[in-house]
Enzyme design. Structure first.
Site, short mmCIF file in Angstrom:
data_model
loop_
_atom_site.label_atom_id
_atom_site.label_comp_id
_atom_site.label_asym_id
_atom_site.label_seq_id
_atom_site.Cartn_x
_atom_site.Cartn_y
_atom_site.Cartn_z
N ASP A 112 0.84 -1.29 -0.03
CA ASP A 112 -0.18 0.01 0.20
C ASP A 112 1.00 1.43 -0.15
O ASP A 112 2.04 1.07 -1.17
CB ASP A 112 -0.53 -0.31 1.50
CG ASP A 112 -1.87 1.09 1.30
OD1 ASP A 112 -2.62 0.84 0.47
OD2 ASP A 112 -2.13 1.92 2.14
N HIS A 161 -7.26 -6.23 -1.32
CA HIS A 161 -6.11 -5.11 -0.97
C HIS A 161 -4.58 -5.71 -0.31
O HIS A 161 -3.91 -5.46 0.08
CB HIS A 161 -7.18 -3.60 -1.06
CG HIS A 161 -6.01 -2.90 -0.75
ND1 HIS A 161 -4.80 -2.27 -0.91
CD2 HIS A 161 -5.57 -2.49 1.42
CE1 HIS A 161 -4.11 -1.72 -0.10
NE2 HIS A 161 -5.06 -1.61 0.28
#
Length: 309
Positions: free
Chosen positions: A99, A288
């Protein structure tokens, strides 16, 4: 055994978790996460003969949280990584980020290739510097309520995310779309588009959730949000590296269902700036939170990569 300690780095004190001996691998977390996001990576990498270090990044957890927004630029974040590597007594490391941590990892490899033996981006691919500031681009592409633009308002997202920290993490990690659009006065917040999940995702235990809740109850969210508040400033600061290549050997790992793929794509332009991109690993059925959701696949990909360096 996991060892926690603190190191003076780049004008701040960083909390790090460390395990193993051998060539250094530094693991950089994203938002809203902490060193604990890499809990499944320590033992396998250490068992394979590596020294594994995961810090709480600037603004997070038990690491210092400067008050000024401009203390969270990409130059500060890269400086923290370089300073950490040297403070650990090493000259170089494999740098792995997820991320926002991936953006820091890619930029560390770009700005200081001399200290990066290899770079791995998880979720977020290498992002070429665009022709306009990032927040101008996201506003044009996704609207003014895109989360990165929403995060710019000082105190607003900070208060929303801190109101019920447990609910924030349940909604953020589970990502169950709200069945009804947000109602009420004012613009919808970051969490309004997600429903409270009936159960936690299978990869997240109640103990895991409690760890994140305790960490962010203590630290708040402002430090992490300040990374977003420097997106346009970072664009200005990195003008000299326009189209510069990311030279070290590289690996990109992405979950097949990761929402990031809808706005940050590994396209031909991105691949051009990483001439030594050795592999792209798509993790089927993964969202994610890649290294937490599918640790075995991520660990195997990391080990396959670092063994070639």
């Amino acid at each position: 055994m996991l060892h926690h300690h603190r190191i003076s780095v780049n004008g701040i004190t960083m909390h790090v978790a460390e395990q193993g001996e051998g060539p250094l691998i530094v693991l950089l977390h994203g938002f809203p996460e902490s060193w604990y996001s890499w809990r499944h990576q320590f033992q396998p990498l250490a068992d394979a003969g590596y020294r594994v270090v995961a810090p709480d990044m600037r603004g997070y957890g038990e690491t210092d949280r400067p008050a000024e927004v401009d203390q969270y630029t990409i130059l500060h974040l890269v400086g923290d990584v370089v300073g950490l590597i040297h403070a650990l007594g090493e000259n170089h490391a494999v740098v792995v980020g997820h991320d926002w941590g991936a953006m820091v990892a890619w930029n560390t490899a770009l700005l200081r290739p001399d200290v990066v033996r290899g770079v791995v981006g998880v979720s977020v691919p290498p992002l070429p510097r665009g022709p306009v500031p990032p927040l101008v681009d996201t506003r044009e592409r996704f609207g003014a309520d895109f989360y990165q633009n929403y995060f710019q308002l000082p105190g607003v997202a900070d208060a929303e995310l801190s109101k019920d920290v447990a609910s924030t993490f349940r909604k953020t990690f589970a990502r169950v779309p709200a069945s009804q659009p947000p109602t009420g006065d004012g613009e919808p917040g970051f969490l309004d588009r997600s429903a409270e999940p009936d159960t936690l995702p299978g990869w997240l235990t109640e103990s895991d959730l409690a760890t994140f809740v305790d960490q962010f109850t203590a630290s708040g969210f402002t430090g992490g949000l300040n990374w977003y508040r420097n997106l346009d400033r970072n664009w200005e600061l990195t003008a000299a590296w326009q189209d510069a290549p990311i030279a070290p050997p590289a690996l990109y790992i992405s979950g097949e269902l990761d929402i990031v793929r809808s706005f940050y794509a590994l396209d031909d332009h991105a691949k051009m700036i990483v001439p030594n991109l050795r592999a792209v690993v798509d993790v089927p059925g993964c969202g994610h939170w890649t290294q937490q959701e599918r640790p075995a696949e991520v660990n195997n990909a990391l080990l396959d990569f670092v063994r070639t360096l």
